[in-house]
Design a protein around this motif. Structure first.
Motif, PDB file in Angstrom:
ATOM      1  N   LEU A  87       8.869  11.098 -27.939  1.00  0.00           N
ATOM      2  CA  LEU A  87       8.572  10.305 -29.147  1.00  0.00           C
ATOM      3  C   LEU A  87       9.858   9.715 -29.725  1.00  0.00           C
ATOM      4  O   LEU A  87       9.886   8.564 -30.163  1.00  0.00           O
ATOM      5  N   VAL A  88      10.926  10.492 -29.717  1.00  0.00           N
ATOM      6  CA  VAL A  88      12.231  10.011 -30.181  1.00  0.00           C
ATOM      7  C   VAL A  88      12.741   8.889 -29.286  1.00  0.00           C
ATOM      8  O   VAL A  88      13.293   7.882 -29.766  1.00  0.00           O
ATOM      9  N   ILE A  89      12.555   9.045 -27.985  1.00  0.00           N
ATOM     10  CA  ILE A  89      12.992   8.025 -27.031  1.00  0.00           C
ATOM     11  C   ILE A  89      12.298   6.695 -27.298  1.00  0.00           C
ATOM     12  O   ILE A  89      12.940   5.630 -27.330  1.00  0.00           O
ATOM     13  N   PHE A  90      10.986   6.748 -27.533  1.00  0.00           N
ATOM     14  CA  PHE A  90      10.241   5.520 -27.812  1.00  0.00           C
ATOM     15  C   PHE A  90      10.611   4.945 -29.181  1.00  0.00           C
ATOM     16  O   PHE A  90      10.589   3.717 -29.380  1.00  0.00           O
ATOM     17  N   ILE A 280       2.300  12.427 -23.538  1.00  0.00           N
ATOM     18  CA  ILE A 280       1.209  12.699 -24.472  1.00  0.00           C
ATOM     19  C   ILE A 280       1.772  12.793 -25.886  1.00  0.00           C
ATOM     20  O   ILE A 280       2.954  13.046 -26.098  1.00  0.00           O
ATOM     21  N   ASN A 281       0.904  12.549 -26.843  1.00  0.00           N
ATOM     22  CA  ASN A 281       1.239  12.757 -28.247  1.00  0.00           C
ATOM     23  C   ASN A 281       0.700  14.123 -28.641  1.00  0.00           C
ATOM     24  O   ASN A 281      -0.508  14.319 -28.737  1.00  0.00           O
ATOM     25  N   LEU A 330      -4.909   2.726 -15.210  1.00  0.00           N
ATOM     26  CA  LEU A 330      -4.813   3.926 -16.054  1.00  0.00           C
ATOM     27  C   LEU A 330      -3.497   3.944 -16.818  1.00  0.00           C
ATOM     28  O   LEU A 330      -3.463   4.251 -18.026  1.00  0.00           O
ATOM     29  N   TYR A 331      -2.422   3.587 -16.137  1.00  0.00           N
ATOM     30  CA  TYR A 331      -1.112   3.548 -16.782  1.00  0.00           C
ATOM     31  C   TYR A 331      -1.078   2.489 -17.882  1.00  0.00           C
ATOM     32  O   TYR A 331      -0.553   2.735 -18.979  1.00  0.00           O
ATOM     33  N   ARG A 338      -0.132   1.512 -25.406  1.00  0.00           N
ATOM     34  CA  ARG A 338       0.011   2.384 -26.564  1.00  0.00           C
ATOM     35  C   ARG A 338       1.467   2.506 -27.015  1.00  0.00           C
ATOM     36  O   ARG A 338       1.736   2.599 -28.215  1.00  0.00           O
ATOM     37  N   TYR A 339       2.366   2.507 -26.064  1.00  0.00           N
ATOM     38  CA  TYR A 339       3.766   2.700 -26.424  1.00  0.00           C
ATOM     39  C   TYR A 339       4.602   1.450 -26.191  1.00  0.00           C
ATOM     40  O   TYR A 339       5.793   1.477 -26.231  1.00  0.00           O
TER      41      TYR A 339
END
Length: 339
Positions: A87-90, A280-281, A330-331, A338-339
């Motif tokens: 999450l930090v990376i994104f 995943i979140n 799927l990816y 999403r990201y």
């Protein structure tokens, strides 16, 4: 960016070797049990068992490495997600495509290694292992015990007075009966010599008698060599092309070629699944990482092997295209959008 790649590589490497070692040990134990089973047919010393294990090692590694790569890559990404590091990376503006490119390069190296291992190293190792077993089986046929009747060396009946050493004997009598003549050899000592899989019996200081209805002849000798007529049919490995395009083993080699190609391509084909399963979140998603990993492996292997018999070589293209058509959408749906 360089630090991120180094960090990803560190996490991936730790998991890769921690997964590889248990799988390698388990597979090695199974292989050694299989080798030990040969001792019921042939005599193998500890060094010979290790030698045979070395010949089988490339094939063992080939079947372990694709699974090790996929599992460790997914778990490396999953670990970063569970620790909120992904999450930090994104948040820093780094896209999932960066993660994908990193593992794509590793997958390419892994697939290239698998191709070299299976199509270049394994055929040569299999040839060595096959020849080794043939030679040992041929030696096992010539397991002579002193003062026992019924032993044979090729076309000769042989009687041994006593054993001097493992391959040395004393008071030897050999008898060979043909349609028109019979031959009898008597020697003080004898020794078994193995040259390139061909067993030769060296007789020392003896006499020979050949007789038929019309004649009788006698000879004396210092050394007399008798080759085993049932020579070991060893395989001479010339090059990779000769091995894979051998017309006498076309069907068996075709199946090996398909399996080898599919497993070698697995790291590359599974690249899109690595972030799809691993990212995943943790607040909003329940991770079923292990279930997804095993399902993916079972589906790929199961479908691939089931298609080999009905469609043959087309299995490679169909499985590759079909897998990519499933994992890329799927990816895109679960990660890229999403990201």
């Amino acid at each position: 960016m360089h630090k991120l790649k180094a960090y990803l590589l560190t996490n991936f490497s730790h998991l890769y070797f921690s997964i590889f070692m248990p799988l390698f040990v388990i597979a090695s134990v199974i292989m050694l049990v299989k080798i030990a089973a040969f001792t019921s047919i042939i005599q193998l010393s500890l060094l010979e068992m290790l030698k045979l294990y070395t010949f089988m090692l490339p094939e063992l590694l080939f079947y372990i490495l694709p699974v090790t790569f996929f599992v460790s890559a997914v778990l490396a990404v999953s670990k970063l997600s569970n620790d909120n590091e992904m999450l930090v990376i994104f948040s820093l503006g780094i896209k999932p495509l960066t993660i994908l490119n990193f593992f794509a390069r590793l997958a390419f190296i892994q697939s290239l290694l698998l191709f070299l291992l299976f199509f270049l190293v394994t055929p040569y190792a299999k040839s060595l292992a096959g020849n080794f077993l043939k030679i040992k089986k041929n030696e096992a046929k010539f397991n002579i015990e002193a003062s026992e009747y019924g032993h044979k060396f090729g076309e000769w009946l042989i009687f041994v007075g006593k054993n001097i050493d493992e391959n040395k004997f004393a008071d030897i009598i050999l008898f060979n009966q043909k349609q028109k003549e019979e031959t009898l050899l008597v020697a003080n000592t004898a020794e078994i010599i193995n040259k390139a899989g061909v067993l030769t019996l060296q007789l020392n200081l003896g006499k020979g008698f050949t007789y038929s209805k019309d004649s009788l002849s006698q000879m004396s000798f210092r050394k007399l060599y008798i080759n085993d007529s049932a020579q070991t049919d060893t395989t001479t490995y010339v090059n990779t092309k000769q091995y894979w395009f051998n017309p006498d083993r076309r069907e068996a080699l075709k199946k090996q070629f398909i399996i080898g190609s599919l497993l070698s391509l697995f790291p590359l084909i599974s690249v899109f699944l690595i972030p799809t399963i691993g990212i995943i979140n943790v607040r909003h998603q329940k991770g079923h990482t292990y279930a997804y990993i095993f399902t993916s492996i079972i589906l790929y292997y199961g479908v691939s092997f089931s298609l080999i018999k009905p469609i043959g070589l087309y299995t490679i293209a169909i499985m590759s295209i079909m897998s990519l058509l499933i994992v890329i959408p799927l990816y895109i749906q679960t990660i890229a959008k999403r990201y």
